[in-house]
Design a protein around this motif. Structure first.
Motif, mmCIF file in Angstrom:
data_model
loop_
_atom_site.group_PDB
_atom_site.id
_atom_site.type_symbol
_atom_site.label_atom_id
_atom_site.label_comp_id
_atom_site.label_asym_id
_atom_site.label_seq_id
_atom_site.Cartn_x
_atom_site.Cartn_y
_atom_site.Cartn_z
ATOM 1 N N LEU A 149 0.833 -1.210 0.000
ATOM 2 C CA LEU A 149 0.000 0.000 0.000
ATOM 3 C C LEU A 149 0.865 1.257 0.000
ATOM 4 N N LEU A 150 1.935 1.243 0.778
ATOM 5 C CA LEU A 150 2.826 2.396 0.859
ATOM 6 C C LEU A 150 3.439 2.711 -0.503
ATOM 7 N N ASN A 151 3.768 1.680 -1.251
ATOM 8 C CA ASN A 151 4.434 1.859 -2.537
ATOM 9 C C ASN A 151 3.481 1.887 -3.723
ATOM 10 N N LEU A 152 2.195 1.718 -3.476
ATOM 11 C CA LEU A 152 1.231 1.565 -4.560
ATOM 12 C C LEU A 152 1.281 2.695 -5.595
ATOM 13 N N PRO A 153 1.345 3.980 -5.193
ATOM 14 C CA PRO A 153 1.421 5.041 -6.218
ATOM 15 C C PRO A 153 2.643 4.894 -7.122
ATOM 16 N N PHE A 154 3.785 4.527 -6.515
ATOM 17 C CA PHE A 154 5.009 4.318 -7.308
ATOM 18 C C PHE A 154 4.849 3.111 -8.236
ATOM 19 N N LEU A 155 4.280 2.032 -7.692
ATOM 20 C CA LEU A 155 4.145 0.804 -8.475
ATOM 21 C C LEU A 155 3.218 0.999 -9.669
ATOM 22 N N ILE A 156 2.118 1.726 -9.458
ATOM 23 C CA ILE A 156 1.187 1.990 -10.560
ATOM 24 C C ILE A 156 1.905 2.760 -11.669
ATOM 25 N N CYS A 157 2.659 3.773 -11.277
ATOM 26 C CA CYS A 157 3.422 4.552 -12.274
ATOM 27 C C CYS A 157 4.440 3.676 -12.989
ATOM 28 N N GLY A 158 5.120 2.836 -12.224
ATOM 29 C CA GLY A 158 6.158 1.983 -12.801
ATOM 30 C C GLY A 158 5.608 0.980 -13.797
ATOM 31 N N PHE A 159 4.503 0.345 -13.459
ATOM 32 C CA PHE A 159 3.939 -0.657 -14.358
ATOM 33 C C PHE A 159 3.269 -0.014 -15.564
ATOM 34 N N LEU A 160 2.699 1.176 -15.380
ATOM 35 C CA LEU A 160 2.136 1.893 -16.528
ATOM 36 C C LEU A 160 3.246 2.278 -17.508
ATOM 37 N N ALA A 161 4.358 2.751 -16.971
ATOM 38 C CA ALA A 161 5.482 3.138 -17.827
ATOM 39 C C ALA A 161 6.014 1.931 -18.600
ATOM 40 N N LYS A 162 6.111 0.797 -17.942
ATOM 41 C CA LYS A 162 6.577 -0.420 -18.607
ATOM 42 C C LYS A 162 5.583 -0.866 -19.684
ATOM 43 N N THR A 163 4.299 -0.717 -19.403
ATOM 44 C CA THR A 163 3.280 -1.084 -20.389
ATOM 45 C C THR A 163 3.439 -0.257 -21.657
ATOM 46 N N LEU A 164 3.624 1.055 -21.487
ATOM 47 C CA LEU A 164 3.823 1.938 -22.641
ATOM 48 C C LEU A 164 5.110 1.581 -23.382
ATOM 49 N N PHE A 165 6.154 1.258 -22.626
ATOM 50 C CA PHE A 165 7.443 0.910 -23.224
ATOM 51 C C PHE A 165 7.314 -0.334 -24.107
ATOM 52 N N PHE A 166 6.678 -1.379 -23.579
ATOM 53 C CA PHE A 166 6.572 -2.618 -24.345
ATOM 54 C C PHE A 166 5.507 -2.526 -25.443
ATOM 55 N N THR A 167 4.534 -1.645 -25.258
ATOM 56 C CA THR A 167 3.568 -1.402 -26.330
ATOM 57 C C THR A 167 4.284 -0.801 -27.537
ATOM 58 N N ALA A 168 5.207 0.112 -27.284
ATOM 59 C CA ALA A 168 5.978 0.726 -28.365
ATOM 60 C C ALA A 168 6.836 -0.298 -29.094
ATOM 61 N N LYS A 169 7.174 -1.386 -28.401
ATOM 62 C CA LYS A 169 7.970 -2.443 -29.013
ATOM 63 C C LYS A 169 7.109 -3.568 -29.583
ATOM 64 N N GLY A 170 5.775 -3.350 -29.580
ATOM 65 C CA GLY A 170 4.859 -4.342 -30.137
ATOM 66 C C GLY A 170 4.582 -5.513 -29.219
ATOM 67 N N MET A 171 4.878 -5.362 -27.930
ATOM 68 C CA MET A 171 4.670 -6.460 -26.984
ATOM 69 C C MET A 171 3.847 -6.025 -25.773
ATOM 70 N N GLY A 172 3.014 -4.997 -25.945
ATOM 71 C CA GLY A 172 2.209 -4.501 -24.841
ATOM 72 C C GLY A 172 1.252 -5.537 -24.296
ATOM 73 N N GLY A 173 0.560 -6.226 -25.198
ATOM 74 C CA GLY A 173 -0.378 -7.254 -24.776
ATOM 75 C C GLY A 173 0.311 -8.386 -24.048
ATOM 76 N N LEU A 174 1.484 -8.768 -24.523
ATOM 77 C CA LEU A 174 2.258 -9.835 -23.892
ATOM 78 C C LEU A 174 2.692 -9.419 -22.493
#
Length: 319
Positions: free
Chosen positions: A246-271
């Protein structure tokens, strides 16, 4: 001998000859054990013909990094175990430097070597692993000048590609988690040791060249993305108590969203997203719950130190 070198191998003939030759030149005695994960490229035959003193364990199929090294660790009869990727070439004094670093304190669980880029050894490949509040693990010093990383220092965890572990601590906290199969298992075991009050260090005198991605084939690929995304979630669920999540949740949400965008740009967002969902499901599975590190109040100080380090590593990630 007080050290066993464990090399997991899977179709590593491209790198094995140079790896083994470099080890043969070490002036510090160590047992050598190769765990083969069902290679079909003649690796096992070549090893037995050219290095008959090396013990070879054949798994018969690709069981993953974790099960392979666990098999080697169980077989080892020495107080220290060095894990070494097959796509490495150790430099002079490598083994002795790692053992000497371990002997500085019984509170040291692991020591990470100075891994250099095999294509340009003036650059760092890994100087120990760091982990931040965004839910990202990253290699310290990656791509930077090797001359800038000549100081011994604590790290979040040792990189399993070239590091030494204290077997007595493994007997206490458990071996590598085989649910990882591969990727982030070294961060997991280092984190687990930290919770129990042990430390992980970096030793610059233990130098080794590293090719990188010898099994998966490239830095970003579907195999690695699928495993690493699932493991990144499982890593959090396993090692963080609920309140820390819970303490880290805001950071974790940002981190996983950023990774999602990163891998989407590489054509692997769904994966990537499928991997995240798979990792979350693993946290709640029967085996995942059994593997969760139990919370004890006596470890509260360790949790606080880990949390502060995660926040600081978040800053360091962007500087």
């Amino acid at each position: 001998m007080n050290t066993t070198i464990v090399i997991p191998n899977y179709n590593g003939m491209k790198y094995l000859p140079a790896c083994m030759e470099a080890l043969a030149g070490q002036d510090y005695p160590a047992s050598l054990l190769v765990v083969d994960n069902g290679s079909t490229d003649g690796s096992v035959t070549w090893l037995k013909d050219n290095y008959p003193d090396a013990e070879v364990i054949c798994m018969g199929e690709n069981t993953g990094f974790c099960r392979a090294v666990n098999t080697g660790i169980r077989q080892a009869k020495t107080p220290y175990v060095i894990l070494l990727n097959n796509d490495t070439q150790v430099k002079e004094g490598f083994t002795k430097a790692l053992v000497s670093a371990m002997e500085k304190s019984e509170n040291i669980f692991s020591v990470s070597a100075k891994m250099l880029d095999m294509k340009n050894e003036a650059l760092v490949d890994n100087a120990g692993d760091l982990y931040c509040a965004l839910g990202w693990a990253f290699a310290r010093g990656k791509g930077r000048k090797a001359s800038e990383y000549n100081a011994r220092t604590p790290v979040f965890s040792a990189c399993g590609g070239a590091s030494i572990y204290r077997k007595s601590v493994l007997d206490k906290i458990g071996l590598f988690d085989e649910l990882h199969f591969a990727y982030l298992e070294d961060v997991d075991i280092g984190w687990r040791a930290r919770i129990y009050g042990y430390v992980n260090c970096y030793e610059p005198d233990a130098r080794v060249l590293h090719a990188g991605s010898a099994v998966s084939g490239s830095k970003y690929n579907r195999f690695k993305t699928s495993l690493a995304s699932a493991n990144s979630v499982y890593l959090i669920g396993k090692n963080m108590p609920f309140l820390q999540v819970l303490l880290n949740l805001p950071f974790l949400i940002c981190g996983f969203l950023a990774k999602t965008l990163f891998f989407t740009a590489k054509g692997m967002g769904g994966l990537y997203i499928k991997g995240v969902v798979k990792g979350a499901a693993r946290c709640f599975s029967a085996e995942g719950r059994r593997n969760k590190v139990p919370f004890h109040w006596k470890n509260m100080g360790n949790y606080c130190r880990i949390q502060l380090e995660m926040w600081w590593n978040t800053v360091k990630r962007f500087v």
